[in-house]
Design a protein around this motif. Structure first.
Motif, PDB file in Angstrom:
ATOM      1  N   THR A 121      36.988  47.682  34.346  1.00  0.00           N
ATOM      2  CA  THR A 121      36.964  46.356  34.519  1.00  0.00           C
ATOM      3  C   THR A 121      37.941  45.372  33.447  1.00  0.00           C
ATOM      4  N   THR A 122      37.974  45.551  32.974  1.00  0.00           N
ATOM      5  CA  THR A 122      38.326  44.908  32.042  1.00  0.00           C
ATOM      6  C   THR A 122      40.159  44.785  31.801  1.00  0.00           C
ATOM      7  N   VAL A 123      40.022  46.543  31.573  1.00  0.00           N
ATOM      8  CA  VAL A 123      41.587  46.698  31.968  1.00  0.00           C
ATOM      9  C   VAL A 123      42.693  46.498  33.034  1.00  0.00           C
ATOM     10  N   GLY A 124      41.927  47.099  34.205  1.00  0.00           N
ATOM     11  CA  GLY A 124      42.478  47.093  35.470  1.00  0.00           C
ATOM     12  C   GLY A 124      42.255  44.514  36.131  1.00  0.00           C
ATOM     13  N   THR A 125      41.567  44.806  35.581  1.00  0.00           N
ATOM     14  CA  THR A 125      41.200  43.236  35.633  1.00  0.00           C
ATOM     15  C   THR A 125      42.951  43.006  35.466  1.00  0.00           C
ATOM     16  N   VAL A 126      43.071  42.314  34.008  1.00  0.00           N
ATOM     17  CA  VAL A 126      44.669  42.000  33.501  1.00  0.00           C
ATOM     18  C   VAL A 126      45.633  42.332  33.480  1.00  0.00           C
ATOM     19  N   LEU A 127      45.796  43.809  34.301  1.00  0.00           N
ATOM     20  CA  LEU A 127      46.774  44.610  34.650  1.00  0.00           C
ATOM     21  C   LEU A 127      47.225  44.564  36.354  1.00  0.00           C
ATOM     22  N   SER A 128      46.341  44.470  37.172  1.00  0.00           N
ATOM     23  CA  SER A 128      46.363  43.961  38.006  1.00  0.00           C
ATOM     24  C   SER A 128      46.635  42.581  38.480  1.00  0.00           C
ATOM     25  N   GLY A 161      49.122  53.662  55.335  1.00  0.00           N
ATOM     26  CA  GLY A 161      48.439  53.564  54.186  1.00  0.00           C
ATOM     27  C   GLY A 161      49.398  55.313  54.351  1.00  0.00           C
ATOM     28  N   ALA A 162      49.206  55.911  53.358  1.00  0.00           N
ATOM     29  CA  ALA A 162      50.114  57.394  53.159  1.00  0.00           C
ATOM     30  C   ALA A 162      48.480  57.781  53.335  1.00  0.00           C
ATOM     31  N   LEU A 185      45.103  52.975  38.014  1.00  0.00           N
ATOM     32  CA  LEU A 185      46.262  52.800  38.823  1.00  0.00           C
ATOM     33  C   LEU A 185      46.417  53.386  39.970  1.00  0.00           C
ATOM     34  N   PRO A 186      45.860  53.832  40.994  1.00  0.00           N
ATOM     35  CA  PRO A 186      45.822  54.442  42.583  1.00  0.00           C
ATOM     36  C   PRO A 186      45.439  52.420  43.230  1.00  0.00           C
ATOM     37  N   GLY A 187      44.952  51.730  42.539  1.00  0.00           N
ATOM     38  CA  GLY A 187      44.594  50.492  43.780  1.00  0.00           C
ATOM     39  C   GLY A 187      45.148  49.102  42.735  1.00  0.00           C
ATOM     40  N   ALA A 188      45.706  49.638  41.815  1.00  0.00           N
ATOM     41  CA  ALA A 188      46.378  48.541  40.808  1.00  0.00           C
ATOM     42  C   ALA A 188      46.861  47.274  41.259  1.00  0.00           C
ATOM     43  N   ALA A 239      41.754  37.031  40.476  1.00  0.00           N
ATOM     44  CA  ALA A 239      40.628  38.457  38.912  1.00  0.00           C
ATOM     45  C   ALA A 239      39.464  38.363  39.306  1.00  0.00           C
ATOM     46  N   LEU A 240      39.353  37.214  40.252  1.00  0.00           N
ATOM     47  CA  LEU A 240      37.460  37.745  40.631  1.00  0.00           C
ATOM     48  C   LEU A 240      37.283  39.274  41.269  1.00  0.00           C
ATOM     49  N   PHE A 241      38.261  38.417  42.218  1.00  0.00           N
ATOM     50  CA  PHE A 241      38.412  39.718  43.341  1.00  0.00           C
ATOM     51  C   PHE A 241      38.657  41.234  42.612  1.00  0.00           C
ATOM     52  N   TYR A 242      39.796  41.295  42.198  1.00  0.00           N
ATOM     53  CA  TYR A 242      39.609  42.515  41.727  1.00  0.00           C
ATOM     54  C   TYR A 242      39.267  43.007  40.894  1.00  0.00           C
ATOM     55  N   GLY A 243      38.463  42.407  40.066  1.00  0.00           N
ATOM     56  CA  GLY A 243      37.289  42.674  38.669  1.00  0.00           C
ATOM     57  C   GLY A 243      36.129  43.306  40.063  1.00  0.00           C
ATOM     58  N   VAL A 244      35.556  42.702  41.057  1.00  0.00           N
ATOM     59  CA  VAL A 244      34.543  43.365  41.648  1.00  0.00           C
ATOM     60  C   VAL A 244      34.931  44.288  42.447  1.00  0.00           C
ATOM     61  N   GLY A 245      35.932  44.273  42.504  1.00  0.00           N
ATOM     62  CA  GLY A 245      36.535  45.990  43.050  1.00  0.00           C
ATOM     63  C   GLY A 245      36.927  46.572  42.188  1.00  0.00           C
ATOM     64  N   TYR A 246      37.320  46.869  40.857  1.00  0.00           N
ATOM     65  CA  TYR A 246      37.007  47.514  39.462  1.00  0.00           C
ATOM     66  C   TYR A 246      35.770  47.674  39.725  1.00  0.00           C
ATOM     67  N   PHE A 247      34.636  46.963  39.481  1.00  0.00           N
ATOM     68  CA  PHE A 247      33.442  47.482  38.985  1.00  0.00           C
ATOM     69  C   PHE A 247      33.301  48.143  39.636  1.00  0.00           C
ATOM     70  N   ASN A 248      33.038  47.643  41.194  1.00  0.00           N
ATOM     71  CA  ASN A 248      32.116  48.844  42.200  1.00  0.00           C
ATOM     72  C   ASN A 248      32.663  50.121  42.760  1.00  0.00           C
ATOM     73  N   ALA A 249      33.987  50.164  42.431  1.00  0.00           N
ATOM     74  CA  ALA A 249      34.523  51.378  42.695  1.00  0.00           C
ATOM     75  C   ALA A 249      34.017  52.926  42.281  1.00  0.00           C
TER      76      ALA A 249
END
Length: 333
Positions: A121-128, A161-162, A185-188, A239-249
């Motif tokens: 969640t931390t790495v993905g949120t910062v990157l995204s 989508g593919a 990376l697939p949903g970055a 950032a909140l949208f990304y963080g919640v998405g990564y944490f709940n995925a």
């Protein structure tokens, strides 16, 4: 000049002189507007009955939201005897214990899964968030190269989508199977979040950026020193949208992660709580009731609490930016 006009201008006290009217220093009373007989329901003063009904409805909504959380937390803190006595979820507090949390945080798979979820969640949120801000800023500049074709590509990805199989083949060809990067990376990048940021960046007065450019500032300095401080609210929301998405995925982990040591917390929650799978090293087996230890149900509820707590801790920190960021960064037609 007539005699009548001379009379009005004659000084006071002279015979036949007309007195000059003295203005009243008191302000004229304000006339209340005439009220219409037909008033809308929301314009009238609320009655005691109406306020009571509103309070009852709000109390019912709050109770409907908090009661499930209350039972989950209370069950996770209960002993096996209390769970057996209540026949399932505990609603009346009995003997409280932290044995369930000690079991799941004793170094088993649940602890590793929590660390994996926090790290991803931390790495993905910062990157995204970083990639989305850079893409949105480039697409918001009218003079940027090929910004219209690139924007069109972003819009296409929102509707087409593919699919699962091509995405899996791509991840496999990149060598990301059973890797933590397959969870990021697939949903970055989300095209919707990029459009929200782009809309906000375009609403900034161009005179501000042009003045900075005249003073010698480049695009990077304008973005870092001017644009980003003005867009903290919308950036926090994205950032909140990304963080919640990564944490709940959990779906990407179910597709790309084969080793259960690398499972995130949500996949552990799905496998153990919903499917009833006994996870090795999780410390979730049956324990002696006489020792005061717990069985499976309190441990399941403890895992659910552990999955909820991080979001509850992070959300209040950026809640004040949430409404402002959504409104200001909304895609306007």
């Amino acid at each position: 000049m007539s005699i009548q006009q001379d009379a009005t201008r004659a000084p006071l006290g002279l015979p036949g002189a007309a007195a000059t009217p003295v203005p009243d220093p008191r302000p004229a009373p304000r006339r209340r507007p005439r009220r219409s007989r037909h008033r809308n329901a929301w314009e009238g003063r609320p009655t005691v009955l109406g306020q009571g009904l509103k309070g009852a409805v709000l109390a019912g909504v709050v109770l409907a939201v908090l009661f499930p959380l209350y039972t989950v937390v209370l069950t996770s803190l209960s002993t096996t005897a209390d769970v057996n006595r209540s026949g399932g979820m505990v609603t009346v507090p009995g003997q409280l214990t932290l044995a369930a949390y000690q079991q799941i945080l004793s170094g088993g798979i649940v602890t590793r899964a929590a660390l994996v979820s926090i790290g991803v969640t931390t790495v993905g949120t910062v990157l995204s968030t970083t990639v989305s801000v850079l893409a949105a800023y480039g697409l918001s500049r009218p003079g940027s190269v090929l910004h219209r074709p690139i924007l069109f590509v972003f819009l296409i990805t929102m509707f087409f989508g593919a699919g699962m199989i091509p995405t899996y083949l791509l991840v496999s060809e990149l060598g990301l199977i059973n890797s933590y990067w397959s969870l990021i990376l697939p949903g970055a990048v989300s095209a919707f979040n990029v459009l929200i940021l782009r809309s906000f960046f375009m609403s900034i007065d161009p005179a501000i950026t042009e003045a900075a450019r005249i003073d010698g500032a480049g695009d990077w300095r304008i973005l870092g020193r001017i644009v980003m401080p003005m867009s903290r609210a919308v950036t926090a929301v994205v950032a909140l949208f990304y963080g919640v998405g990564y944490f709940n995925a959990f779906f990407n982990a179910m597709l790309y992660i084969n080793d259960n040591v690398k499972w995130p917390l949500q996949l552990v929650l799905r496998s153990y709580v919903l499917q009833g799978v006994t996870l090795p090293g999780s410390g979730t087996g049956q324990v002696d009731v006489a020792t005061g230890a717990v069985t499976g149900l309190p441990v399941k509820m403890a895992i659910m609490v552990l999955a909820i707590v991080p979001i509850l801790l992070v959300y209040p920190l950026i809640q004040r930016h949430f409404t402002k960021g959504v409104i200001f960064g909304a895609v306007k037609g």
